[in-house]
Design a protein around this motif. Sequence first.
Motif, PDB file in Angstrom:
ATOM      1  N   GLU A 169       8.284  16.426 -26.742  1.00  5.15           N
ATOM      2  CA  GLU A 169       8.548  15.460 -27.807  1.00  5.15           C
ATOM      3  C   GLU A 169       7.253  14.923 -28.403  1.00  5.15           C
ATOM      4  O   GLU A 169       6.218  14.908 -27.752  1.00  5.15           O
ATOM      5  N   LEU A 170       7.367  14.449 -29.624  1.00  9.33           N
ATOM      6  CA  LEU A 170       6.309  13.672 -30.253  1.00  9.33           C
ATOM      7  C   LEU A 170       6.449  12.236 -29.753  1.00  9.33           C
ATOM      8  O   LEU A 170       7.554  11.690 -29.719  1.00  9.33           O
ATOM      9  N   ALA A 171       5.341  11.631 -29.355  1.00  4.32           N
ATOM     10  CA  ALA A 171       5.344  10.213 -28.972  1.00  4.32           C
ATOM     11  C   ALA A 171       4.558   9.428 -30.011  1.00  4.32           C
ATOM     12  O   ALA A 171       3.503   9.867 -30.486  1.00  4.32           O
ATOM     13  N   VAL A 172       5.081   8.268 -30.365  1.00  6.51           N
ATOM     14  CA  VAL A 172       4.477   7.374 -31.346  1.00  6.51           C
ATOM     15  C   VAL A 172       4.003   6.130 -30.604  1.00  6.51           C
ATOM     16  O   VAL A 172       4.782   5.522 -29.867  1.00  6.51           O
ATOM     17  N   VAL A 173       2.743   5.757 -30.770  1.00  8.79           N
ATOM     18  CA  VAL A 173       2.196   4.570 -30.122  1.00  8.79           C
ATOM     19  C   VAL A 173       1.952   3.513 -31.188  1.00  8.79           C
ATOM     20  O   VAL A 173       1.238   3.753 -32.173  1.00  8.79           O
ATOM     21  N   LEU A 174       2.536   2.344 -30.986  1.00  9.57           N
ATOM     22  CA  LEU A 174       2.409   1.264 -31.959  1.00  9.57           C
ATOM     23  C   LEU A 174       1.088   0.521 -31.794  1.00  9.57           C
ATOM     24  O   LEU A 174       0.611   0.328 -30.667  1.00  9.57           O
ATOM     25  N   CYS A 175       0.500   0.095 -32.908  1.00 15.57           N
ATOM     26  CA  CYS A 175      -0.751  -0.659 -32.887  1.00 15.57           C
ATOM     27  C   CYS A 175      -0.532  -2.121 -33.252  1.00 15.57           C
ATOM     28  O   CYS A 175      -1.449  -2.930 -33.159  1.00 15.57           O
ATOM     29  N   ARG A 176       0.674  -2.448 -33.701  1.00 12.41           N
ATOM     30  CA  ARG A 176       1.005  -3.849 -33.991  1.00 12.41           C
ATOM     31  C   ARG A 176       2.484  -4.064 -33.757  1.00 12.41           C
ATOM     32  O   ARG A 176       3.268  -3.109 -33.762  1.00 12.41           O
ATOM     33  N   ASP A 177       2.830  -5.308 -33.525  1.00 11.55           N
ATOM     34  CA  ASP A 177       4.225  -5.659 -33.274  1.00 11.55           C
ATOM     35  C   ASP A 177       5.098  -5.277 -34.463  1.00 11.55           C
ATOM     36  O   ASP A 177       4.641  -5.278 -35.616  1.00 11.55           O
ATOM     37  N   ALA A 178       6.353  -4.963 -34.173  1.00  8.92           N
ATOM     38  CA  ALA A 178       7.317  -4.596 -35.217  1.00  8.92           C
ATOM     39  C   ALA A 178       8.657  -5.279 -34.926  1.00  8.92           C
ATOM     40  O   ALA A 178       9.253  -5.048 -33.874  1.00  8.92           O
ATOM     41  N   TRP A 179       9.086  -6.099 -35.830  1.00 11.22           N
ATOM     42  CA  TRP A 179      10.386  -6.765 -35.719  1.00 11.22           C
ATOM     43  C   TRP A 179      11.041  -6.722 -37.080  1.00 11.22           C
ATOM     44  O   TRP A 179      10.491  -7.212 -38.069  1.00 11.22           O
ATOM     45  N   ALA A 185       2.786  -4.056 -29.831  1.00 10.44           N
ATOM     46  CA  ALA A 185       1.638  -3.154 -29.884  1.00 10.44           C
ATOM     47  C   ALA A 185       1.468  -2.531 -28.504  1.00 10.44           C
ATOM     48  O   ALA A 185       1.534  -3.224 -27.490  1.00 10.44           O
ATOM     49  N   GLY A 186       1.290  -1.223 -28.471  1.00 11.94           N
ATOM     50  CA  GLY A 186       1.174  -0.499 -27.205  1.00 11.94           C
ATOM     51  C   GLY A 186       2.474   0.154 -26.778  1.00 11.94           C
ATOM     52  O   GLY A 186       2.472   1.036 -25.921  1.00 11.94           O
ATOM     53  N   ASP A 187       3.597  -0.263 -27.356  1.00 16.14           N
ATOM     54  CA  ASP A 187       4.868   0.398 -27.034  1.00 16.14           C
ATOM     55  C   ASP A 187       4.816   1.854 -27.488  1.00 16.14           C
ATOM     56  O   ASP A 187       4.167   2.192 -28.484  1.00 16.14           O
ATOM     57  N   VAL A 188       5.499   2.700 -26.736  1.00 12.66           N
ATOM     58  CA  VAL A 188       5.561   4.129 -27.037  1.00 12.66           C
ATOM     59  C   VAL A 188       7.004   4.488 -27.358  1.00 12.66           C
ATOM     60  O   VAL A 188       7.919   4.148 -26.613  1.00 12.66           O
ATOM     61  N   ILE A 189       7.194   5.167 -28.478  1.00 15.90           N
ATOM     62  CA  ILE A 189       8.520   5.646 -28.882  1.00 15.90           C
ATOM     63  C   ILE A 189       8.478   7.160 -28.840  1.00 15.90           C
ATOM     64  O   ILE A 189       7.632   7.783 -29.488  1.00 15.90           O
ATOM     65  N   THR A 190       9.369   7.767 -28.070  1.00 20.13           N
ATOM     66  CA  THR A 190       9.491   9.224 -28.102  1.00 20.13           C
ATOM     67  C   THR A 190      10.624   9.562 -29.054  1.00 20.13           C
ATOM     68  O   THR A 190      11.591   8.820 -29.191  1.00 20.13           O
ATOM     69  N   THR A 191      10.504  10.702 -29.711  1.00 19.62           N
ATOM     70  CA  THR A 191      11.274  10.934 -30.931  1.00 19.62           C
ATOM     71  C   THR A 191      12.422  11.924 -30.834  1.00 19.62           C
ATOM     72  O   THR A 191      13.050  12.218 -31.837  1.00 19.62           O
ATOM     73  N   GLY A 192      12.678  12.450 -29.673  1.00 21.64           N
ATOM     74  CA  GLY A 192      13.732  13.456 -29.562  1.00 21.64           C
ATOM     75  C   GLY A 192      13.132  14.835 -29.369  1.00 21.64           C
ATOM     76  O   GLY A 192      11.949  15.062 -29.621  1.00 21.64           O
TER      77      GLY A 192
END
Length: 188
Positions: free
Chosen positions: A36-46, A145-152
Amino acid sequence: MATSAGSISRRVSNISRASSTEGLAPGSREVDYEVELAVVLCRDAWRVEADRALDHVGGYCLSNDFTDRYWQSHYAGQWVLAKSAPGFGPLGPWLVTPDEIPELGDIPLELHVNGRVRQRARVSGMVFKVPELIAYLSSFFHLRAGDVITTGTPAGVGLATGEYLKPGDRVVASAGVLGVQRIDVVAG
C-alpha cells in the motif's frame, strides 16, 4: 468524497522496519500481505475538504499491511486485532516529500512472495484517492501531524487465492521512488 472507505487503527508496536525478519505472531494461521501507499500528515486535519487535503501531507512511504485473515474472520470481523500483531506494519524504507514526486498516480505498487508477483498496480488505480481519504477520515477523526494513513491494496492478496504466508517466505514490496521492503518470514 469517499463514502465507504474502511478505517484501521494501528499501534506503534506493530510498525516495523522495511527490511527485517518478521516472526509470525503466536496463534496466527492465515497471514496475508497488502502492499500500500502510506500518507504521513505534517499538520493536523479536522473536517478538511478534499481540495485542501494535500496541504496536510508531509510525505509518502511504502507500507505492507500484514493481516491474519483467520483472526479477521473468526473474531467478529475484527480488522484491528487481525492487523495489530508486532511487526504487522512495515513502513519505509524512507519518507518522500510531495515535491519529490512528479505524479503520485504514476507510482507502481508491486509485491512478490518468493520471487513470484502477487500484486501489481499503479497508485492511479486506487479506489479511494488521497485527498478524498483525508477529507473522509478527518470528518470523523481529528487527525494529527505524524498520523499515517494507508490507502488500500491492489488485487492479488492471499485472501483471494488462499495462499498465505508461511515461515521461510520472502516478501518483497516495492513502490518506485518510495523504495523496496524485504521481509523474511519466520515462525513466531
